[in-house]
Every structure is written in structure tokens, then in C-alpha cells.
Design a protein around this motif. Sequence first.
Motif, short mmCIF file in Angstrom:
data_model
loop_
_atom_site.label_atom_id
_atom_site.label_comp_id
_atom_site.label_asym_id
_atom_site.label_seq_id
_atom_site.Cartn_x
_atom_site.Cartn_y
_atom_site.Cartn_z
N LYS A 11 1.03 -1.22 0.16
CA LYS A 11 0.08 -0.01 0.11
C LYS A 11 0.88 1.22 -0.16
CE LYS A 11 -0.32 -1.06 4.98
NZ LYS A 11 -1.29 -1.47 5.91
N MET A 12 0.47 2.23 -0.48
CA MET A 12 1.01 3.52 -0.48
C MET A 12 -0.36 4.76 -0.50
SD MET A 12 0.69 4.98 -3.55
CE MET A 12 1.94 6.31 -3.92
N ALA A 13 0.24 5.96 -0.32
CA ALA A 13 -0.86 6.88 -0.52
C ALA A 13 -0.10 8.15 -1.74
CB ALA A 13 -1.17 7.51 0.71
N PHE A 14 -1.22 8.81 -2.23
CA PHE A 14 -0.89 10.04 -3.26
C PHE A 14 -1.52 11.04 -2.60
CE2 PHE A 14 -1.34 6.62 -6.53
CZ PHE A 14 -0.16 6.93 -7.39
N LEU A 15 -0.72 12.00 -2.42
CA LEU A 15 -1.34 13.39 -1.70
C LEU A 15 -1.55 14.15 -2.86
CD1 LEU A 15 0.55 15.34 1.31
CD2 LEU A 15 -0.44 16.42 -0.83
N VAL A 16 -2.64 14.63 -3.13
CA VAL A 16 -2.92 15.56 -4.03
C VAL A 16 -3.23 17.07 -3.53
CG1 VAL A 16 -4.85 16.13 -5.87
CG2 VAL A 16 -4.13 13.71 -5.24
N GLU A 17 -2.52 17.94 -3.88
CA GLU A 17 -2.41 19.30 -3.35
C GLU A 17 -3.63 20.17 -3.83
OE1 GLU A 17 1.14 20.85 -5.27
OE2 GLU A 17 2.33 19.96 -3.76
N ASP A 18 -3.96 21.19 -2.91
CA ASP A 18 -5.20 22.20 -3.44
C ASP A 18 -4.76 22.84 -4.60
OD1 ASP A 18 -6.54 21.51 -1.19
OD2 ASP A 18 -5.69 23.06 0.11
N GLY A 19 -6.03 23.09 -5.37
CA GLY A 19 -5.81 23.78 -6.49
C GLY A 19 -5.81 25.44 -6.08
N ASN A 20 -6.02 26.14 -7.07
CA ASN A 20 -6.10 27.57 -6.83
C ASN A 20 -7.43 28.29 -6.44
OD1 ASN A 20 -3.41 28.09 -7.54
ND2 ASN A 20 -3.78 27.98 -9.67
N ASP A 21 -8.63 27.57 -7.13
CA ASP A 21 -9.95 27.97 -6.77
C ASP A 21 -10.37 27.43 -5.54
OD1 ASP A 21 -9.78 29.50 -9.17
OD2 ASP A 21 -11.07 28.04 -10.21
N SER A 22 -11.34 28.40 -4.78
CA SER A 22 -11.87 27.76 -3.60
C SER A 22 -12.52 26.34 -3.81
CB SER A 22 -13.07 28.83 -3.32
OG SER A 22 -13.90 29.02 -3.97
N ASN A 23 -13.07 26.13 -4.71
CA ASN A 23 -13.56 24.59 -5.07
C ASN A 23 -12.89 23.65 -5.27
OD1 ASN A 23 -13.25 25.58 -7.64
ND2 ASN A 23 -15.29 24.99 -8.46
N GLU A 24 -11.56 24.12 -5.39
CA GLU A 24 -10.42 23.08 -5.57
C GLU A 24 -9.60 22.84 -4.49
OE1 GLU A 24 -9.78 24.30 -10.23
OE2 GLU A 24 -8.45 25.04 -8.89
N LYS A 25 -10.13 23.30 -3.32
CA LYS A 25 -9.36 23.14 -1.97
C LYS A 25 -10.19 22.16 -1.07
CE LYS A 25 -7.48 27.69 -2.33
NZ LYS A 25 -6.13 27.66 -2.71
N LEU A 26 -9.32 21.43 -0.10
CA LEU A 26 -10.06 20.42 0.73
C LEU A 26 -10.45 21.40 1.88
CD1 LEU A 26 -10.19 17.59 2.04
CD2 LEU A 26 -7.79 18.24 3.18
N PRO A 27 -11.77 21.48 2.19
CA PRO A 27 -12.27 22.16 3.37
C PRO A 27 -11.75 21.65 4.70
CG PRO A 27 -13.81 20.89 1.95
CD PRO A 27 -12.65 20.33 1.58
N PRO A 28 -12.04 22.42 5.72
CA PRO A 28 -11.55 21.87 7.29
C PRO A 28 -12.55 20.73 7.56
CG PRO A 28 -12.35 24.28 6.95
CD PRO A 28 -12.82 23.63 6.02
N PRO A 29 -11.65 19.99 8.65
CA PRO A 29 -12.49 18.72 9.06
C PRO A 29 -13.77 19.30 9.85
CG PRO A 29 -10.45 19.23 10.45
CD PRO A 29 -10.40 20.11 9.17
N PRO A 30 -14.43 18.13 9.76
CA PRO A 30 -15.77 18.46 10.63
C PRO A 30 -15.25 18.25 12.06
CG PRO A 30 -15.75 15.92 9.84
CD PRO A 30 -14.61 16.82 9.18
N SER A 31 -16.16 18.89 13.06
CA SER A 31 -16.00 18.98 14.15
C SER A 31 -15.94 17.71 15.21
CB SER A 31 -16.96 20.03 14.94
OG SER A 31 -18.41 19.43 14.53
N ASP A 32 -16.65 16.85 14.58
CA ASP A 32 -16.85 15.40 15.20
C ASP A 32 -15.75 14.37 14.83
OD1 ASP A 32 -17.82 14.93 12.87
OD2 ASP A 32 -19.46 13.81 13.61
N LEU A 33 -14.73 15.11 13.89
CA LEU A 33 -13.94 13.93 13.33
C LEU A 33 -12.97 13.37 14.53
CD1 LEU A 33 -12.35 13.00 10.48
CD2 LEU A 33 -10.68 14.60 11.23
N PRO A 34 -12.86 11.97 14.57
CA PRO A 34 -12.17 11.36 15.71
C PRO A 34 -11.03 11.77 15.98
CG PRO A 34 -13.60 9.61 14.62
CD PRO A 34 -13.55 11.06 13.78
N ILE A 35 -10.76 11.50 17.12
CA ILE A 35 -8.94 11.75 17.45
C ILE A 35 -8.41 10.20 17.86
CG2 ILE A 35 -9.40 14.04 18.30
CD1 ILE A 35 -9.29 12.90 21.28
N CYS A 36 -7.00 10.29 17.56
CA CYS A 36 -6.38 9.08 17.86
C CYS A 36 -5.83 9.03 19.49
CB CYS A 36 -4.98 9.08 16.97
SG CYS A 36 -5.56 8.77 15.21
#
Length: 554
Positions: free
Chosen positions: A529-554
Motif C-alpha cells: 500500500k501507499m498513498a497519493f497526496l493531491v495538493e489544493d488547486g487555486n480556486d476555492s472549490n479546488e481546496k480541501l475544506p476543514p475537517p468536521p468538528s466530530d472527526l475522531p481523535i487518535c
Amino acid sequence: MASSCARILLLLVFLSLQYLAEANIRRYKFNVVMKNMTKLCSTKPIVTINGKFPGPTLYAREDDNVIVNLTNNVNYNITIHWHGVKQLRTGWSDGPAYITQCPVQPGGTFVYNFTLTGQRGTLLWHAHISWLRATVHGAIVILPKRGVPYPFPRPHTEKIIVFGEWWNSDVEAVISQSTQSGLPPNISDGHTINGLTGQVPGCKSRGYTLHVETGKKYLLRIINAAVNDELFFKITGHNLTVVEVDATYTKPFDTETLFLGPGQTTNAILTANHPQGNFLMTISPFMDTVVPVNNVTATAILRYKYTRTQSLKSSKIPPVNATSIALGFSDSLRSLNSPDYPTNVPLKVDHSLFFAIGVGVNPCATCINGTKTIADINNVSFVMPTVAMLQAHYFNKSEGVFTDDFPGRPSTPFNYTGGLSNLQTKNGTKVYRLQFNATVQVIIQGTSVIAPESHPTHLHGSNFFVIGKGLGNFDPIKDPKKFNLVDPVERNTVSVPTAGWTAIRFIADNPGVWFFHCHLEVHTSWGLKMAFLVEDGNDSNEKLPPPPSDLPIC
């Protein structure tokens, strides 16, 4: 009186507006609970969703918003992956543990929230931590938008058929014992069709029955949710017309036998063209190498209405090493490539990658033989982090979690399918970084280190086009000339042939961290296994939004 009528009218308008606002939202509650189940004349407690095996079917339409409230009532950590859902800018809901989220701990909750953008067909959901997907899985049915027809004659009705794999022992104990010993895990004890094994030697187990009527057509939504087995599916006396795989339409073709790797789906039309009778349905494993496999066939019955006899018509199942049938099925798949459903294969390639995948051996002082079996891509065996990679990326805290130096090709090329090479691999948590909208070609090359084997390989966050495949070593001069860049099948999971290669292309248009791994759980556990990291684009609809408030913690 008039005021009462006005109030009623306003109420009706309000309710109508509320219905329209909610019309494209599908809400589900997933309660993770233990449930006693009896298979193969043996009973054990298993982890389930809502006490069901397989779990509940998730129904939605193309472009619907899906909200799943998950509550963990068992003593295992849990996550759910919506296999094949592209998760456009909703990577927080993708589900692989420690990749896009920390797991939901016992007693915890999490809300998965995603939109089925531009997808229609059949997919699946399953647990994505350790081996819990053996019993935690179910179907995803994505209907076309209202008023949009199928690109094939509409069937009379639809049926869901889910393949599974069953261990009489606790699957978590199976992988735990393997990890401690360094030896391969025990193979499963049986297979299931919609949770039932059918008759097997030594146990009169109940089987699934598919009821049909003469002259009618049935759309079978078929899912391979097995853990480690690629499977053939066959119905005695009937051909099937394939019309879709992995929630993408295909050019229709008829076949006697379907071939599905774990995580793959196929929609096929069954024509009930017999006057009556009972016909045997089977799923049986495919393994064309020396690796042990569970060779127990699961059976079900196709039964015509008005059939009074109990006699059963059967036919031979494919041989376990039927390479020609497996490759023949894959070779027949072509994308529909119509004006409504075009096939937009990337013709320009920004990143040309070569991934040599296979199995090796590393030292292990505490293991039985002083070694442990591992798996790798480009000689890197992936080490799972202890915090979620997507969070580390989003908050710029990747140091100590992962590095972005995953090799785009083997550091030392060798005769990949010609026998033994260096058995030992490097360990690491590495990603390959991609710019937003970059086009990517990956040659996935199977190897013969220890033993060659077919590898059903899954990409999260995107579909890809399967532009070529072959046996032996990929030839960078000759083989690209045979690539199909017109109507290649579009998938999220593809089987790389034993001691062979497969070429795929995709567009990195979804910001986030996306898992890429063999969907044989044993190989994922070993590090393929491995992972690809895809960077944000320039426009607002090309960016990763913030995490949800209930995202579990480790």
C-alpha cells in the motif's frame, strides 16, 4: 374559515418546500453491534452494522447527499469506507483508518457526509481497519437522476447479490496470530452468497434463492465483498449481459461466467428464458499460482415461478486456475463512450510512474522462523502511522507522520517476473505528491519474488482508466503502442494479472490524501500500500475544506 384555509395552505407550502430541501439528502443510522451468526454448522459472535450480515443496503440517486450517523457499540475501533465513492472534497469521510481519519473508538460516534457526484450504479461499503470488513460490509445502490433512463433496456426488477468470505474462527484473531508468528494467516473456511453458504460437505447449510419469472429481465447488482479471494460467478443454463462495472457503464456483452476481485462490482442483466426449473448458482475462487486458497464453492438456487420439482440443474464450475476465463472477462470490458457518457482518457501524462508490487521477507526476531512475510510497492513496505495522514497534511504537521518521497519507480530494476531477487524491503510511511489536476499514468507490475500472484488493486478518491495489461514484464517500447485510449474500461479496482502488468491513467482532481493498495486484505496487512497526496488547486472549490468538528481523535 378563510383564515383556517390560508393557514393550511401555508403549512402545505412549508412542508413541500421542506420536502424539496430534503429530497436529495439520504440519511442512515449505522449501529456497530455484535451478533451471533451460524455458518457452516458453527456459531460465533461477529461485528455487524445494525445486526445484519451483509449489512444494510445504502440507496441513493446520482448527486444525492448521503449522511450516515455511525455509533460504535463494540470493543473494536471501527471506520467505514465507501468503496468507489469519489469523495470529491470530502476526503474526511473516505474512511481508511489512519489515512483520512482516526478510527471511531468504542462508545464513539462519527457522521459520514458525502455527495455522490456524477456517479450511478453499484458500489459497496465496508470497514477499513484490520480485517473487520470480513463481516462489516454492504451494498451501495446509486440510481440515475429522476427521469434519466438506463443506457440499456430497463429490467423488470433488480436484485442485489453480495459475495462474502467466512472464517469459523474470529478473523481478528486470525490476523493477530499471523502478525505475531510471521507466517501467512489461515485461509477462510467458506464463501457466502448474500450471507449464506449453501450446501457444503459435512454441513447442510441453507443457501440463497433467487426467485424469477419466465420472460422477465433482472438487473443483478453483484458485489465481491470477500477479504482475500477473487471469484467466478456462474448461473447454470443462463448467460449474463454485463452493462456496468464499478458504477460506470460499459458496452454490453454476454458471458457465461463473471470474474470479480475483492472490491469490484458488476451489474449484469439476467434473462429468465426457461419455462421452469431450479438452476444452480455458484461462486468459486480463482488462483493460478502456488498460493493456498479456500476452494470451497458457495451455492445458491435460481428458482422459476410455478416450479414444482426439487431437481436441480447444475454445470461445471471454472477450474481454480482458469486464467483464460479471468483474462477473457477483463479483456471484454469497454467503457460505453457515448455522447451522454463520454470516455475522457488523459492523453497527456504529467507523472509516468512504475510500481513493482509483490511479496518479500523481512527479519523478525520474535517470529517463528526469524522472518516475517511482507509485501511492498517499489521495495517500500508501508508502515501505518498512529495519527491520520490527512489531518497531518491539512494542519502542516506531517513531520514524524509521513514523508513525500515515495519512489516513482524501483530504485534497482530487475527481472520482475523472472524469479527471486532481493527479498528484504525497506519500511516507511511515504506518499507521492501530485499537483492539482495533474495527469498520472501508473504501470502496475506484478513480481515473482517468492510467488507471483494476481493483485486486485484499489485507488481511493478517483476512478481510473485501464488502458492496457499483459503477461510478463512491461515493455516500455512495444506495449504503449497497444494502449487503448479510446474506450478503456473505467474502474476503481483492477486485477493485475499473475506475473503480469496493468496500465492505468487518472486525473488528480481531488485534493487530499488517497490510499492506493492491494484489496487482498492479507497483502494490505503485509504492507502492499501507499498513498497519493493531491495538493489544493487555486480556486476555492479546488481546496480541501476543514475537517468536521466530530472527526475522531487518535
